[in-house]
Design a protein around this motif. Structure first.
Motif, short mmCIF file in Angstrom:
data_model
loop_
_atom_site.label_atom_id
_atom_site.label_comp_id
_atom_site.label_asym_id
_atom_site.label_seq_id
_atom_site.Cartn_x
_atom_site.Cartn_y
_atom_site.Cartn_z
N GLU A 86 -10.20 -4.30 7.02
CA GLU A 86 -9.16 -3.38 7.44
C GLU A 86 -8.06 -3.34 6.40
O GLU A 86 -7.74 -4.34 5.78
CB GLU A 86 -8.57 -3.82 8.78
N ILE A 87 -7.48 -2.15 6.24
CA ILE A 87 -6.38 -1.97 5.31
C ILE A 87 -5.20 -1.46 6.11
O ILE A 87 -5.27 -0.39 6.72
CB ILE A 87 -6.73 -0.97 4.19
N LEU A 88 -4.13 -2.24 6.13
CA LEU A 88 -2.93 -1.83 6.83
C LEU A 88 -1.93 -1.29 5.82
O LEU A 88 -1.57 -1.98 4.86
CB LEU A 88 -2.31 -3.02 7.60
N LYS A 89 -1.53 -0.04 6.02
CA LYS A 89 -0.50 0.57 5.19
C LYS A 89 0.67 0.87 6.09
O LYS A 89 0.56 1.67 7.01
CB LYS A 89 -1.02 1.85 4.53
N SER A 90 1.79 0.21 5.86
CA SER A 90 2.93 0.36 6.75
C SER A 90 4.21 0.56 5.95
O SER A 90 4.68 -0.35 5.27
CB SER A 90 3.06 -0.88 7.64
N ASP A 91 4.79 1.75 6.07
CA ASP A 91 6.08 2.02 5.46
C ASP A 91 7.14 1.09 6.04
O ASP A 91 7.98 0.55 5.31
CB ASP A 91 6.45 3.49 5.69
N PHE A 92 7.07 0.88 7.34
CA PHE A 92 8.00 -0.01 8.03
C PHE A 92 7.96 -1.42 7.43
O PHE A 92 9.00 -1.98 7.06
CB PHE A 92 7.65 -0.05 9.53
N LEU A 93 6.78 -1.99 7.30
CA LEU A 93 6.68 -3.36 6.77
C LEU A 93 7.11 -3.45 5.31
O LEU A 93 7.71 -4.44 4.89
CB LEU A 93 5.26 -3.90 6.95
N MET A 94 6.82 -2.41 4.53
CA MET A 94 7.26 -2.41 3.13
C MET A 94 8.79 -2.43 3.06
O MET A 94 9.37 -3.16 2.26
CB MET A 94 6.70 -1.21 2.37
N LYS A 95 9.44 -1.64 3.89
CA LYS A 95 10.91 -1.62 3.88
C LYS A 95 11.49 -2.95 4.35
O LYS A 95 12.48 -3.44 3.79
CB LYS A 95 11.43 -0.45 4.71
N ILE A 96 10.88 -3.56 5.35
CA ILE A 96 11.36 -4.87 5.82
C ILE A 96 11.12 -5.92 4.74
O ILE A 96 11.96 -6.80 4.51
CB ILE A 96 10.66 -5.26 7.15
N TYR A 97 9.98 -5.83 4.05
CA TYR A 97 9.67 -6.78 2.97
C TYR A 97 10.77 -6.76 1.91
O TYR A 97 11.15 -7.79 1.37
CB TYR A 97 8.31 -6.42 2.36
N PHE A 98 11.28 -5.57 1.60
CA PHE A 98 12.35 -5.44 0.61
C PHE A 98 13.72 -5.38 1.31
O PHE A 98 14.65 -4.74 0.83
CB PHE A 98 12.13 -4.18 -0.24
#
Length: 175
Positions: free
Chosen positions: A91-103
């Motif tokens: 599975e490949i999870l692509k999450s704009d939300f998680l990317m923003k939280i990561y940064f």
């Protein structure tokens, strides 16, 4: 699975579908684990028809545009059966939300909490959609395999809701 295999699978399951009906299935039944829409559907149907994996029946309509109904061919059934039995891909999870939280260190003050609340509401809405659709699917017939995918989706949304709520509670305790 790629769009080609998904469309073949849908046509293998239901005899004769329009592009709109395929889109409805993707947006209502499968959206919690598959991302597809009109931009993928019609080019894929065109290629499948060109490759002899689907056939098309044109229905002329007086007050509306003509309607195309697509059917899987015997070659399409063979192709689908082959692809559905191949090894699964990770599975490949692509999450704009998680990317923003990561940064998050670069977010403006309060933005992280805004994003958490926004995603919490989105996941609650997604869960409610599955729950409300479940009774319709039960009454219209849902296979055990399809039921598993819905149950999986519900478990996913419940787990994400819990994790986000824990994070929000953690922020609230710090204040």
């Amino acid at each position: 699975m790629k769009g080609k295999e998904v469309i073949l699978g849908l046509l293998n399951t239901k005899c004769g579908l329009t592009g709109y009906q395929i889109n409805d299935i993707l947006q209502i039944h499968l959206r919690h684990f598959y991302d597809g829409g009109f931009g993928m559907i019609y080019p894929t149907l065109k290629n499948l028809e060109k490759d002899g994996l689907v056939s098309k029946k044109r229905i002329n309509q007086d007050d509306k545009p003509n309607k195309n109904i697509f059917f899987i061919t015997d070659s399409g059934k063979i192709e689908f059966k082959k692809s559905v039995n191949e090894k699964t891909e990770p599975e490949i999870l692509k999450s704009d939300f998680l990317m923003k939280i990561y940064f998050g260190d670069s977010l403006l003050p309060g933005k992280q909490i805004d994003f958490l609340k926004e995603e919490l509401n989105r996941k609650k809405s997604d869960l409610n959609d599955l729950l409300s659709n479940m009774s319709d699917w039960d009454s219209n017939g849902i296979t055990d395999h399809q039921n598993f995918t819905v149950t999986y989706g519900m478990a996913y949304y419940k787990a994400v809701i819990e994790v986000i709520q824990l994070q929000l509670d953690s922020y609230n305790k710090r204040k």
